[in-house]
Design a protein around this motif. Sequence first.
Motif, PDB file in Angstrom:
ATOM      1  N   ASP A  49       0.808  -1.219   0.000  1.00  0.00           N
ATOM      2  CA  ASP A  49       0.000   0.000   0.000  1.00  0.00           C
ATOM      3  C   ASP A  49       0.844   1.273   0.000  1.00  0.00           C
ATOM      4  OD1 ASP A  49      -2.231  -1.592   0.093  1.00  0.00           O
ATOM      5  OD2 ASP A  49      -2.326  -1.574   2.298  1.00  0.00           O
ATOM      6  N   HIS A  50       2.152   1.106   0.228  1.00  0.00           N
ATOM      7  CA  HIS A  50       3.021   2.271   0.295  1.00  0.00           C
ATOM      8  C   HIS A  50       3.552   2.568  -1.105  1.00  0.00           C
ATOM      9  CE1 HIS A  50       5.782   5.247   1.662  1.00  0.00           C
ATOM     10  NE2 HIS A  50       5.621   4.945   2.968  1.00  0.00           N
ATOM     11  N   ARG A  51       2.755   3.338  -1.841  1.00  0.00           N
ATOM     12  CA  ARG A  51       3.146   3.686  -3.211  1.00  0.00           C
ATOM     13  C   ARG A  51       3.168   5.204  -3.353  1.00  0.00           C
ATOM     14  NH1 ARG A  51       2.828  -0.599  -6.710  1.00  0.00           N
ATOM     15  NH2 ARG A  51       1.812  -2.480  -5.873  1.00  0.00           N
ATOM     16  N   PRO A  52       4.105   5.777  -4.133  1.00  0.00           N
ATOM     17  CA  PRO A  52       5.231   5.051  -4.766  1.00  0.00           C
ATOM     18  C   PRO A  52       6.341   4.807  -3.758  1.00  0.00           C
ATOM     19  CG  PRO A  52       5.418   7.365  -5.249  1.00  0.00           C
ATOM     20  CD  PRO A  52       4.150   7.219  -4.432  1.00  0.00           C
ATOM     21  N   LEU A  53       7.192   3.859  -4.070  1.00  0.00           N
ATOM     22  CA  LEU A  53       8.371   3.592  -3.259  1.00  0.00           C
ATOM     23  C   LEU A  53       9.521   3.293  -4.225  1.00  0.00           C
ATOM     24  CD1 LEU A  53       9.197   3.517  -0.309  1.00  0.00           C
ATOM     25  CD2 LEU A  53       8.807   1.045  -0.313  1.00  0.00           C
ATOM     26  N   THR A  54      10.493   4.206  -4.309  1.00  0.00           N
ATOM     27  CA  THR A  54      11.574   4.106  -5.296  1.00  0.00           C
ATOM     28  C   THR A  54      12.926   4.090  -4.590  1.00  0.00           C
ATOM     29  OG1 THR A  54      11.781   6.500  -5.528  1.00  0.00           O
ATOM     30  CG2 THR A  54      10.193   5.382  -6.971  1.00  0.00           C
ATOM     31  N   VAL A  55      13.964   3.809  -5.362  1.00  0.00           N
ATOM     32  CA  VAL A  55      15.323   3.855  -4.832  1.00  0.00           C
ATOM     33  C   VAL A  55      16.209   4.584  -5.849  1.00  0.00           C
ATOM     34  CG1 VAL A  55      16.064   1.624  -5.810  1.00  0.00           C
ATOM     35  CG2 VAL A  55      17.187   2.524  -3.751  1.00  0.00           C
ATOM     36  N   SER A  56      17.049   5.452  -5.317  1.00  0.00           N
ATOM     37  CA  SER A  56      17.987   6.216  -6.144  1.00  0.00           C
ATOM     38  C   SER A  56      19.399   5.705  -5.898  1.00  0.00           C
ATOM     39  CB  SER A  56      17.920   7.710  -5.806  1.00  0.00           C
ATOM     40  OG  SER A  56      16.643   8.225  -6.065  1.00  0.00           O
ATOM     41  N   VAL A  57      20.113   5.449  -6.983  1.00  0.00           N
ATOM     42  CA  VAL A  57      21.484   4.926  -6.905  1.00  0.00           C
ATOM     43  C   VAL A  57      22.409   5.876  -7.665  1.00  0.00           C
ATOM     44  CG1 VAL A  57      23.019   3.010  -7.435  1.00  0.00           C
ATOM     45  CG2 VAL A  57      20.648   2.557  -6.756  1.00  0.00           C
ATOM     46  N   ASN A  58      23.538   6.197  -7.074  1.00  0.00           N
ATOM     47  CA  ASN A  58      24.499   7.108  -7.713  1.00  0.00           C
ATOM     48  C   ASN A  58      25.343   6.375  -8.768  1.00  0.00           C
ATOM     49  OD1 ASN A  58      24.471   9.819  -6.135  1.00  0.00           O
ATOM     50  ND2 ASN A  58      24.358   8.222  -4.551  1.00  0.00           N
ATOM     51  N   LEU A  59      25.583   7.069  -9.878  1.00  0.00           N
ATOM     52  CA  LEU A  59      26.473   6.569 -10.928  1.00  0.00           C
ATOM     53  C   LEU A  59      27.666   7.522 -11.068  1.00  0.00           C
ATOM     54  CD1 LEU A  59      24.261   5.348 -13.922  1.00  0.00           C
ATOM     55  CD2 LEU A  59      25.427   3.981 -12.201  1.00  0.00           C
TER      56      LEU A  59
ATOM     57  N   LEU B  15      18.452   6.802 -11.246  1.00  0.00           N
ATOM     58  CA  LEU B  15      19.911   6.886 -11.340  1.00  0.00           C
ATOM     59  C   LEU B  15      20.331   8.339 -11.226  1.00  0.00           C
ATOM     60  CD1 LEU B  15      20.590   4.365 -14.258  1.00  0.00           C
ATOM     61  CD2 LEU B  15      20.723   3.955 -11.799  1.00  0.00           C
ATOM     62  N   GLU B  16      21.263   8.604 -10.314  1.00  0.00           N
ATOM     63  CA  GLU B  16      21.728   9.973 -10.090  1.00  0.00           C
ATOM     64  C   GLU B  16      23.142  10.132 -10.647  1.00  0.00           C
ATOM     65  OE1 GLU B  16      21.404  11.205  -6.070  1.00  0.00           O
ATOM     66  OE2 GLU B  16      19.256  10.753  -5.908  1.00  0.00           O
ATOM     67  N   VAL B  17      23.317  11.157 -11.488  1.00  0.00           N
ATOM     68  CA  VAL B  17      24.631  11.476 -12.058  1.00  0.00           C
ATOM     69  C   VAL B  17      24.926  12.942 -11.767  1.00  0.00           C
ATOM     70  CG1 VAL B  17      24.514   9.732 -13.880  1.00  0.00           C
ATOM     71  CG2 VAL B  17      23.642  12.019 -14.321  1.00  0.00           C
ATOM     72  N   THR B  18      26.191  13.237 -11.494  1.00  0.00           N
ATOM     73  CA  THR B  18      26.555  14.628 -11.189  1.00  0.00           C
ATOM     74  C   THR B  18      26.645  15.452 -12.467  1.00  0.00           C
ATOM     75  OG1 THR B  18      28.913  14.196 -11.343  1.00  0.00           O
ATOM     76  CG2 THR B  18      27.894  13.860  -9.192  1.00  0.00           C
TER      77      THR B  18
END
Length: 756
Positions: free
Chosen positions: A585-595, A625-628
């Motif tokens: 029921d916990h939506r949205p649920l995402t994950v961010s990963v650094n590249l 995806l996180e990029v600087t």
Amino acid sequence: MRSACDREGTAAGKGPEPDDLRLLQFLGWVVPLVFGFAALAGVAAAVFSDAGLLAAGVILLAYGGLLLVARRRVGIGGRGSAVWTICVGLLLAALLMSAVQPGWLAVLAITPLISVAVALPYVRGGDLLRLILLAWLTVVVMAVLSRTLRPLSEPPGWFSDVFAASALAAASAVVLLLLWQFSSRLNETLAQTRAAEERYALVERGVNDGLWDWDLRRDRIYYSSRWKEMLGYREDEIGAGPEEWFRRVHPEDRKRLLQEVGDHLRGRREHLNVEYRIRHRDGSYRWMLTRGLAVRDGEGNPVRMAGSQTDITRRKRAEEELLYEASHDALTGLPNRAFFMERLGEALRRARSEEGFRLAILFVDLDRFKMINDSLGHTIGDRLLVAAAGRLRECLRPQDTLARLGGDEFTVLLEDVSGEEAAAVADRLLERLRTPFYLDGYELFTAASVGVVLGGREYASPEDLLRDADIAMYRAKAVGGGRKGIFEAGMHTRAVELFRLENELRRAIERREFTTHYQPIISLKTGLISGFEALVRWRHPERGLVLPDEFIPVVEETGLILLLELSVMREACARLAAWQKRFPDHRPLTVSVNLSRNQLVRSELPEQIERTLLETGLDARSLRLEVTEGALMENVDSAVATLSRLRDMNIRVHIDDFGMGYSSLSVLHQLPIDALKVDRSFVGRMDGVGGDAEIVQTIVTLAHNLGLDVIAEGVEREEHLRQLRKLGCDYAQGFLFSEPLDAENAQRLISSYRRW
């Protein structure tokens, strides 16, 4: 004397030599003649009862016996002793005959000449001179005897005349026989000489070498036609003097050549074997190899020296090319590491011997070269290295040494300089490399990090100097690159610590000491957790929990970041998939990963991420995806291609640390991105005097106009949260909500359904 002549005789057990045959031929004529005159004298002595004739017959008979002994010696290989027996016996017989028959002097005087004539083909040098002296003394003694002694008898006059005429005829026949033999020997010698000359000419043509023959007594040299041709001259254009040779030798090689020749003539070297350069008629120098051997007289003095001259120019050029290739970089043509270290060693030795002499090493490393090489290909990368080498060369003095150590690393050796001069050169290099390169239609921006170390006699080895320059370069790169770093004493200790840290990091990956923590990202519209940013932590067995700032730069520099990031991504995806199942029921649920920038240029990245999603069961729409900005703008074309493929997989892309000055607004709308993350430095100054609230407002407005979400980082105060909501920011994260949590505490936070 006899032993010397014996060595020229026939060896025992071998067939007779030509000289033996000629001597036997001579004895075959003379022995009967001597015995015939002995018999004639004996018969006449009996008829005329003449004691003098009897004595002459006995002397001739005895000499005939000596001739038989001599013939036997020739047959057993004693030619030398046989010759001496014949010659000395003849002189002795002549002396005795002159004593008993003084009146026969006119006939007997020819016998010493016959003795010398017999010995000429067989006796050499001092032995022959002694025999001539002995013959002369015999003639003198015979003349004295003929004047002082009276004959033993007086045979009839007619008999004396007949005997004398016969003896003279016999002596003449012997002389003619010797002349005939001499002519035969001369013809054989001439034939052998012609054959030798033909062989010599054939060898000269066959070996293609120039031959020379130096008469040391006359100081004249015979140069073969080929010798002259090798230097571009005709037969009549070079004389016979030694200067024709030595004056053409290169000035740097002439002294060494003369030294080698002198050493061989003095017996210090067994052979002459020397390489040198000699001037051709066209003015160029050719490399020659000269071999020679001296001929010496009986006392060991050189009287002649002969040898050959071989053109080794091609071989020398090949050796020089091999030496050049061994000491120079094939791509740029610059000296390589081995050459540089040798030159650096020479400079250090000079520093130890000259007071006040200082030198400097500049260690140059091109920033972002690996990214250009990986994204645009090795051909462009190689051309960039060549162009960079050309620019570096333009900034240096002729006496400076520029080398390529390998990859994108260059070194410069500056001799007899001060620290200020070395720093000025480093600044020139940096400035020159900042100008864009235009290669195959690409405009390439690169810069360099330059390490500078000033040294002298305090350094024990070239390796120590290069090490410190390398450390200074990495220090410059660590603070952002595009600048110079001056070596300081504490840097070496720091470098050792970094090396130890790198080894620990490698072991940490093997031992799975890295763990993933999760910092929640809050939706500012609902106040609920919308996702997490996965952040790596190092759980060191002795130091405890180590934050990324201490080890991420090292893992990026060593390439370990590739393994580490993929490991973090796999764990984060697996963890989020499990949470989505546990909290449907916990939506949205995402994950961010650094590249990192290292990952972004890898063409196989999309396939690896797709495989990770399949293996963990996570929907691609849940991955961020996180990029600087820096990684993105280093190579926009390559980054756009990779990120576009990721977005086609329904993965969303965020620009991390936005606002730090790297992005170009003209290309921002072209980037395949979904959100901007405002750097924490702007958020932290929003409520101060001259705060950055306006900057954050501008970023929010810009992002929304481009259809992008905005995430604020570093939110630590309630005031920040109120301002961000007022500015229309979409998401926020920071210590106000939660510090990064381990998986267990992050799950507990999700289950709390807390709202901010």
